[in-house]
Structure formats: C-alpha cells, structure tokens
Design an enzyme around this catalytic site. Structure first.
Site, mmCIF file in Angstrom:
data_model
loop_
_atom_site.group_PDB
_atom_site.id
_atom_site.type_symbol
_atom_site.label_atom_id
_atom_site.label_comp_id
_atom_site.label_asym_id
_atom_site.label_seq_id
_atom_site.Cartn_x
_atom_site.Cartn_y
_atom_site.Cartn_z
ATOM 1 N N ARG A 45 0.826 -1.217 0.000
ATOM 2 C CA ARG A 45 0.000 0.000 0.000
ATOM 3 C C ARG A 45 0.854 1.257 0.000
ATOM 4 N NH1 ARG A 45 -2.673 -0.408 6.007
ATOM 5 N NH2 ARG A 45 -0.799 -0.048 7.230
ATOM 6 N N HIS A 165 11.900 -20.302 8.079
ATOM 7 C CA HIS A 165 13.149 -20.234 7.314
ATOM 8 C C HIS A 165 14.255 -21.078 7.944
ATOM 9 C CE1 HIS A 165 13.862 -17.035 10.250
ATOM 10 N NE2 HIS A 165 15.144 -17.260 10.050
ATOM 11 N N ASP A 222 8.417 -16.592 19.438
ATOM 12 C CA ASP A 222 9.231 -16.271 18.272
ATOM 13 C C ASP A 222 10.232 -17.381 17.960
ATOM 14 O OD1 ASP A 222 9.779 -14.421 16.231
ATOM 15 O OD2 ASP A 222 11.640 -13.841 17.239
ATOM 16 N N HIS A 227 10.617 -22.379 15.597
ATOM 17 C CA HIS A 227 11.876 -22.966 15.113
ATOM 18 C C HIS A 227 12.358 -24.156 15.944
ATOM 19 C CE1 HIS A 227 11.835 -19.381 12.771
ATOM 20 N NE2 HIS A 227 12.280 -18.582 13.703
ATOM 21 N N LYS A 326 18.314 -13.916 24.497
ATOM 22 C CA LYS A 326 18.932 -12.745 23.865
ATOM 23 C C LYS A 326 19.890 -12.096 24.861
ATOM 24 C CE LYS A 326 15.695 -11.215 20.399
ATOM 25 N NZ LYS A 326 16.680 -11.431 19.341
HETATM 26 P P1 NDP Z 1 6.567 -4.802 7.849
HETATM 27 O O1 NDP Z 1 5.546 -4.100 8.671
HETATM 28 O O2 NDP Z 1 7.935 -4.259 7.774
HETATM 29 O O3 NDP Z 1 6.030 -4.937 6.342
HETATM 30 C C1 NDP Z 1 4.696 -5.201 6.026
HETATM 31 C C2 NDP Z 1 4.333 -4.377 4.808
HETATM 32 O O4 NDP Z 1 2.978 -4.670 4.461
HETATM 33 C C3 NDP Z 1 4.398 -2.880 5.101
HETATM 34 O O5 NDP Z 1 5.013 -2.228 4.025
HETATM 35 C C4 NDP Z 1 2.946 -2.511 5.235
HETATM 36 O O6 NDP Z 1 2.663 -1.166 4.939
HETATM 37 C C5 NDP Z 1 2.338 -3.427 4.211
HETATM 38 N N1 NDP Z 1 0.894 -3.542 4.372
HETATM 39 C C6 NDP Z 1 0.184 -3.560 5.524
HETATM 40 N N2 NDP Z 1 -1.129 -3.664 5.241
HETATM 41 C C7 NDP Z 1 -1.247 -3.698 3.904
HETATM 42 C C8 NDP Z 1 -2.336 -3.790 3.007
HETATM 43 N N3 NDP Z 1 -3.599 -3.839 3.437
HETATM 44 N N4 NDP Z 1 -2.093 -3.802 1.686
HETATM 45 C C9 NDP Z 1 -0.820 -3.723 1.217
HETATM 46 N N5 NDP Z 1 0.260 -3.617 2.010
HETATM 47 C C10 NDP Z 1 0.037 -3.606 3.334
HETATM 48 O O7 NDP Z 1 6.572 -6.316 8.342
HETATM 49 P P2 NDP Z 1 7.735 -7.405 8.094
HETATM 50 O O8 NDP Z 1 8.226 -7.293 6.709
HETATM 51 O O9 NDP Z 1 8.717 -7.335 9.189
HETATM 52 O O10 NDP Z 1 6.941 -8.779 8.324
HETATM 53 C C11 NDP Z 1 6.051 -9.326 7.367
HETATM 54 C C12 NDP Z 1 5.685 -10.737 7.808
HETATM 55 O O11 NDP Z 1 6.861 -11.515 7.871
HETATM 56 C C13 NDP Z 1 5.071 -10.815 9.204
HETATM 57 O O12 NDP Z 1 4.125 -11.850 9.204
HETATM 58 C C14 NDP Z 1 6.231 -11.209 10.102
HETATM 59 O O13 NDP Z 1 5.787 -11.936 11.239
HETATM 60 C C15 NDP Z 1 7.007 -12.112 9.160
HETATM 61 N N6 NDP Z 1 8.433 -12.232 9.455
HETATM 62 C C16 NDP Z 1 9.242 -11.124 9.467
HETATM 63 C C17 NDP Z 1 10.582 -11.233 9.712
HETATM 64 C C18 NDP Z 1 11.486 -10.060 9.715
HETATM 65 O O14 NDP Z 1 12.671 -10.235 10.070
HETATM 66 N N7 NDP Z 1 11.023 -8.867 9.328
HETATM 67 C C19 NDP Z 1 11.200 -12.558 9.987
HETATM 68 C C20 NDP Z 1 10.286 -13.663 9.896
HETATM 69 C C21 NDP Z 1 8.943 -13.472 9.654
HETATM 70 P P3 NDP Z 1 2.700 -0.048 6.146
HETATM 71 O O15 NDP Z 1 4.140 0.193 6.400
HETATM 72 O O16 NDP Z 1 2.001 1.103 5.544
HETATM 73 O O17 NDP Z 1 1.977 -0.628 7.320
#
Ligand code: NDP
Length: 454
Positions: A45, A165, A222, A227, A326
């Site tokens: 978004r 992962h 977590d 894991h 941690k």
């Molecule tokens: P982030 O919040 O960094 O990224 C999520 C993205 O999705 C953001 O850019 C957010 O936008 C966007 N988003 C939210 N709602 C919508 C929507 N309705 N339509 C389109 N885009 C949308 O999260 P992460 O990348 O950290 O995590 C994503 C998933 O991965 C989660 O389930 C997390 O548990 C999992 N995960 C993450 C890890 C990590 O190290 N980051 C490791 C392992 C798993 P906005 O910023 O505007 O909210």
C-alpha cells in the site's frame, strides 16, 4: 528446477522482510540455479517509484554477486504495484496481471494476511496458485485452526507453504542426514542410549532497534513455538522411507503429537527471564525494560526455556530442553545430545568426568563428538576428547532454499497445517501458566550466561 513462467507476487513488498531477507535470499537462489526464471511483482500500500523498487531488487540481487547481465534481465522484468491488499477491486486487478503460474507471498502483518485470505476466497485465484505464508500461523490454537480452514477454502493443502526459514538452514536438514545415514548413530537414537537432549539458540544480540516487533513477539513464541520445536520434530521423528514431503511432514507431525510439557506440568516445564543492564564484548546494553519501544507491562521474556517429553516408545522419559535467549554472553546455537553412561566400565579405569556427547552446531555448522578415551599419561585415566568436523558454507541463504522449494512446488521445507496446530497445542498451557503469573520472571545481566541456577 527451471521454472520459466512463475510469477512471485510479494504482498507487503515495501516491508522489512522483503528487503532484508526475501530479495537477498532470492538473489542467492538465482546465483546458484542460473537456469531458473521468475518474474517478481512487488505490491504494497506504500507508494514506491518503479525506479526505487527496481533499485531495491537490483541491490538485493547485487549482494548475491549475480552477474550484471542476469541482474539487468531480472530487473527489467520486475514491477511494483501500489495496491491495498484488502481492496477487492485492486486485488482482482493485481491478480489479473500475474498470469497462470503464481506464487502469492504474504509478507504482510499477520492480521492483514488473515483478512487477505478471506478476500481471496471471495475473488478466487488462478488454478494452481501457491500461497506462501510467514509465521505466526494464528495467535493461538483456535485461530491457527481457523486460518487453516480459511486457507483450504482458497487452495488445497499441497499448495499452501507455511514458512519457517530455519528449515532452509542447511545444518537443520543435516540432522536428518546424520541420523539416518550413519550406522553408528541410527541404532542408538532412543531413550535406551540418550539421556537428555538440549536444543539451544542463545545469541549475543539484544534488541538492535527491533523493540516494536520483539516486545510483542517474545521468545517462547518467536523461537521455541516455531523454530526449536521444528528442530525437535526432525530430531525425534521416525525414519522416513524417502525424503518425500508428505512422508517427512507426517512423521514430524507424529512426533509433535507425542510432545507434551515435561511431566505434563507447564509450571515445572518452563522458565522465563529478562535481562537487566550489562556489557557484551565492547557494548554496553541497557536494561531491557528501559529500551525505547518496550512496554514493561507486557512482561516480555528475553530468555525462555521449555522442557518437553515425547510420549512414545522411542523417547519415553527423555527430557528435551528447548532454550533461547537474547543478550547472552556467548552465541550458542546447537543441538546437544547427552548419552547414557555405559552399563559397565571395567574396574581399574578411572571414569571420565562427563557423558559422551554429540553436538550438532547450527551456526556456524559443525558436528562434534565427545568421547571418553585415554589421551595421554596414565592409560587407565579416561577423559573426554572431542572429534570435530566443520561443515562448509551453505550454498545459499535460508530464504533462497525456501523460495526455491516453493517455486518448485515442493513443500518439504515448509510446515503442514496439522504441524502448525500442534506447535500451538504444545505451548498454549505454558503461555496460560505465564499469564497467570505461575512461573516467576527471573533476571540475568546482559552478557551473562543467564540467571544463576538455571
Ligand atoms: P513490515 O511491517 O515491515 O512490512 C509489512 C508491509 O505490508 C508494510 O510495508 C505494510 O505497509 C504493508 N501492508 C500492511 N497492510 C497492507 C495492506 N492492506 N495492503 C498492502 N500492504 C500492506 O513487516 P515485516 O516485513 O517485518 O513482516 C512481514 C511478515 O513476515 C510478518 O508476518 C512477520 O511476522 C514475518 N516475518 C518477518 C521477519 C522479519 O525479520 N522482518 C522474519 C520472519 C517473519 P505499512 O508500512 O504502511 O503498514
């Protein structure tokens, strides 16, 4: 392995996971498997200029040392779409541009993923579409069951890829190889010979600016709920005839179904602690609760330990201690197997100080076997000596391995729905005991080995 026309649609493409893990992982996959073709479509978004997205992809692929021509070809093929994944029309339009062979990767916040799945049921997806989901799979057993039921209304289980992962880490699959391909280990892999197993993932890292995520996730969920229990399943499962995904995942699920908190008592089985200020190497680490973004009311642990038992003929009575911490003084990421004492040591030998041990080090990869022997001096004096094999570097990042398997449609390295539910079933009583304050929150100084007496 070559996959000429698959589209990888990443929902949440401007987020942390995509930038930090998914795209670099993809880069290493494409480096190792040059015949593979994939078109990456990022959707989020957030507004992101097409050039900025291409640059992001280019940087990630560049990190993997892909040759320039390859990077340019992939980058010219990729696109970014600003879309709200919860908007029916925008999603319909987006899916319409993705072609028939589609992998939808949910890099979205978990609550949004659940809602998008409901929307996909409504609007439908092209036949054969694969769904790749990040943990957490639900927020408890009931919601995990609901999510699984919802997913099955969109695609069949064989097209659902729940990602952990860790399963893409070469040293984890190595546990299976070591266990089942070695005559010396296979017959002794049971309670008759193994006294205790410790699966540990302690790290020196503290919050490193991720309080917003971490303070809500916490270690029991977590690390252990996902894991470490998955590692346990690989360690403890019965022998598969082949490494076929359905067979291996059925055996893992069977091992998890047999798993209970130690003595079926979540209070006896678990411990939790939080770090106070301290020093790790050259770094001063503040009190966990003083870190920006931490809400002390949440009572988030930074060190969790759960001992489980497997109620089956192979493992009856063996404690499996799962622990993750941690801000611990030393990284320690390994599976440690403690063997029982031999039934008899001939009189005249002075026994060694400790049991024989097998150590499967996860990071960096190594296998060590501690055996009792006479090393020097008095031939009747036994001591522990270590035989060590260092494992080579992994060929690609864990996310590269996982993505490759998803693009191939092979779910071996992902979690089946029933496994995901078992993971919740095992930890739920522990979470309940913690919420009721039945397990004290211990403390340890950052940089120490954990609370005294653990
Ligand atoms: P982030 O919040 O960094 O990224 C999520 C993205 O999705 C953001 O850019 C957010 O936008 C966007 N988003 C939210 N709602 C919508 C929507 N309705 N339509 C389109 N885009 C949308 O999260 P992460 O990348 O950290 O995590 C994503 C998933 O991965 C989660 O389930 C997390 O548990 C999992 N995960 C993450 C890890 C990590 O190290 N980051 C490791 C392992 C798993 P906005 O910023 O505007 O909210």
């Amino acid at each position: 392995m070559t996959d000429s026309s698959t589209t990888l649609l990443i929902l949440g493409a401007s987020g942390d996971l995509t930038r930090r893990l998914l795209l670099p992982g993809l880069g290493t996959l494409l480096r190792e498997e040059p015949g593979r073709r994939v078109r990456v479509v990022g959707a989020d978004r957030n507004e992101l200029a097409p050039d900025a997205w291409r640059q992001r992809v280019c940087d990630a692929l560049g990190e993997a040392d892909l040759d320039r021509e390859r990077v340019e070809r992939l980058v010219s093929d990729t696109s970014y779409v600003r879309a709200d994944a919860l908007d029916r029309e925008q999603m319909r339009e987006l899916l319409g541009t993705c072609g028939e062979r589609l992998v939808i990767y949910f890099a979205l916040p978990p609550a949004v993923t659940v809602q998008v799945c409901a929307l996909l049921e409504d609007i439908g997806v092209p036949r054969g579409t694969r769904l790749a989901l990040e943990k957490p799979f639900g927020s408890d057993l009931a919601t995990a069951q609901e999510l699984n039921a919802q997913l099955l209304r969109v695609v069949p289980e064989t097209d659902i890829f729940r990602i952990d992962h860790f399963l893409g880490v070469n040293t984890i699959l190595n546990i299976v190889g070591i266990r089942f391909a070695n005559r010396v280990l296979q017959p002794i892999w049971s309670h008759e010979h193994i006294e205790r197993v410790e699966i540990t993932y302690d790290e020196t890292l503290a919050l490193e600016g991720r309080a917003g995520y971490y303070d809500k996730a916490a270690l029991l969920l977590d690390m252990i709920q996902s894991h470490l229990l998955e590692i346990l399943a690989f360690f403890a499962m019965e022998a598969p005839a082949t490494m076929d995904a359905e067979e291996v995942r059925s055996l893992k699920a069977q091992a998890l179904r047999a798993t209970q908190p130690w003595q079926r008592d979540p209070v006896i089985a678990s411990r939790r602690a939080r770090y106070t200020g301290g020093r790790i190497g050259e770094r001063d680490v503040p009190d966990y609760v003083a870190e920006e973004g931490v809400d002390p009311e949440r009572e988030t642990e930074t060190l969790a330990q759960l001992t489980v038992q497997l109620e089956n003929a192979r493992w009856a009575g063996v404690p499996f201690v799962l622990r993750s911490g941690k801000a611990i003084g030393k990284d320690n990421k390994q599976v440690e197997v403690f063997f029982r004492e031999p039934p008899h040591i001939p009189d005249g030998f002075r026994p060694p100080s400790g049991p024989d041990r097998l150590i499967l080090q996860i990071k960096p990869g190594a296998v060590a076997l501690d055996l009792s022997m006479n090393a020097e001096g008095d031939p009747f004096e036994l001591e522990q000596k270590e035989l060590v094999a260092t494992l080579g570097q992994p060929r690609m990042l864990p996310y590269g391995e996982v993505l490759g398997a998803i693009l191939d449609g092979d779910p071996l390295m992902t979690i089946r729905g029933d496994e995901a539910e078992e993971l919740w079933r095992i930890v739920e009583p522990v979470l309940a005991a913690w919420r009721q304050g039945k397990v004290p929150m211990d403390e340890y100084a950052a940089g120490s080995a954990g609370p005294a007496g653990w």
